[in-house]
Design a protein around this motif. Structure first.
Motif, PDB file in Angstrom:
ATOM      1  N   ARG A  14       7.124  -2.731   4.977  1.00 25.52           N
ATOM      2  CA  ARG A  14       5.789  -3.330   4.954  1.00 25.52           C
ATOM      3  C   ARG A  14       5.672  -4.488   5.946  1.00 25.52           C
ATOM      4  O   ARG A  14       4.636  -5.134   6.034  1.00 25.52           O
ATOM      5  CB  ARG A  14       5.443  -3.834   3.551  1.00 25.52           C
ATOM      6  N   ARG A  25       2.089  -6.096   5.151  1.00 26.95           N
ATOM      7  CA  ARG A  25       1.115  -5.362   4.354  1.00 26.95           C
ATOM      8  C   ARG A  25       1.346  -5.611   2.873  1.00 26.95           C
ATOM      9  O   ARG A  25       2.281  -5.098   2.276  1.00 26.95           O
ATOM     10  CB  ARG A  25       1.213  -3.871   4.675  1.00 26.95           C
ATOM     11  N   LEU A  28      -1.299  -1.750  -0.144  1.00 25.16           N
ATOM     12  CA  LEU A  28      -1.455  -0.505   0.611  1.00 25.16           C
ATOM     13  C   LEU A  28      -2.152   0.546  -0.240  1.00 25.16           C
ATOM     14  O   LEU A  28      -2.403   0.347  -1.434  1.00 25.16           O
ATOM     15  CB  LEU A  28      -0.088   0.017   1.065  1.00 25.16           C
ATOM     16  N   HIS A  38      -3.601  -7.201   4.456  1.00 24.37           N
ATOM     17  CA  HIS A  38      -2.483  -7.535   5.342  1.00 24.37           C
ATOM     18  C   HIS A  38      -2.606  -8.971   5.794  1.00 24.37           C
ATOM     19  O   HIS A  38      -3.707  -9.476   5.977  1.00 24.37           O
ATOM     20  CB  HIS A  38      -2.506  -6.680   6.612  1.00 24.37           C
ATOM     21  N   GLY A 113       0.452   2.301   5.536  1.00 24.14           N
ATOM     22  CA  GLY A 113       1.602   1.593   6.084  1.00 24.14           C
ATOM     23  C   GLY A 113       2.377   2.448   7.068  1.00 24.14           C
ATOM     24  O   GLY A 113       3.245   1.965   7.775  1.00 24.14           O
TER      25      GLY A 113
END
Length: 132
Positions: A14, A25, A28, A38, A113
């Motif tokens: 991530r 991130r 997600l 994000h 992602g």
């Protein structure tokens, strides 16, 4: 309830790091809440062109300084702490970074992602498997 500390993302799948920027991130598509969230850092002195042809993105600046250019109209905007822009028409845009910029971004539909910017700066639309 879902909780997270952003530092737990460092070095994971991530934590996406590119030459010009880094994106961690936090939420997600697999969280199944209808958006992704994000924190992105754009590095000083870089120029970044993006086009989210398949997503709406809202971007809120929490630090830094730069210039946003709408590549369709040529209109320019100063990016500073507290500035928000939303790409609700999938506008092609450029961000030129004077001082490292830190932004919080929300995407709809949510990203998984696994997306990678293509040669036009576009993320493909990837739908999370509902059975996962």
């Amino acid at each position: 309830m879902y909780t997270m500390n952003i530092d737990t993302l460092n070095g994971t799948d991530r934590d996406i790091q590119q030459e010009n920027w880094r994106s961690r991130r936090m939420v997600l598509a697999k969280e199944k809440v209808g958006f992704s969230l994000h924190e992105t850092t754009l590095y000083t002195g870089t120029t970044n062109e993006f086009w989210y042809a398949n997503h709406v993105e809202a971007v809120y600046c929490v630090g830094g300084k730069g210039t946003l250019t709408d590549l369709e109209t040529g209109e320019k905007y100063a990016i500073t702490d507290g500035f928000l822009y939303m790409l609700d028409g999938q506008e092609k845009h450029r961000v030129e970074v004077e001082e490292e910029i830190r932004v919080v971004c929300v995407f709809n539909p949510p990203v998984t992602g696994r997306e990678v910017h293509d040669e036009n700066g576009v993320y493909p639309l990837i739908i999370e498997d509902e059975t996962a």
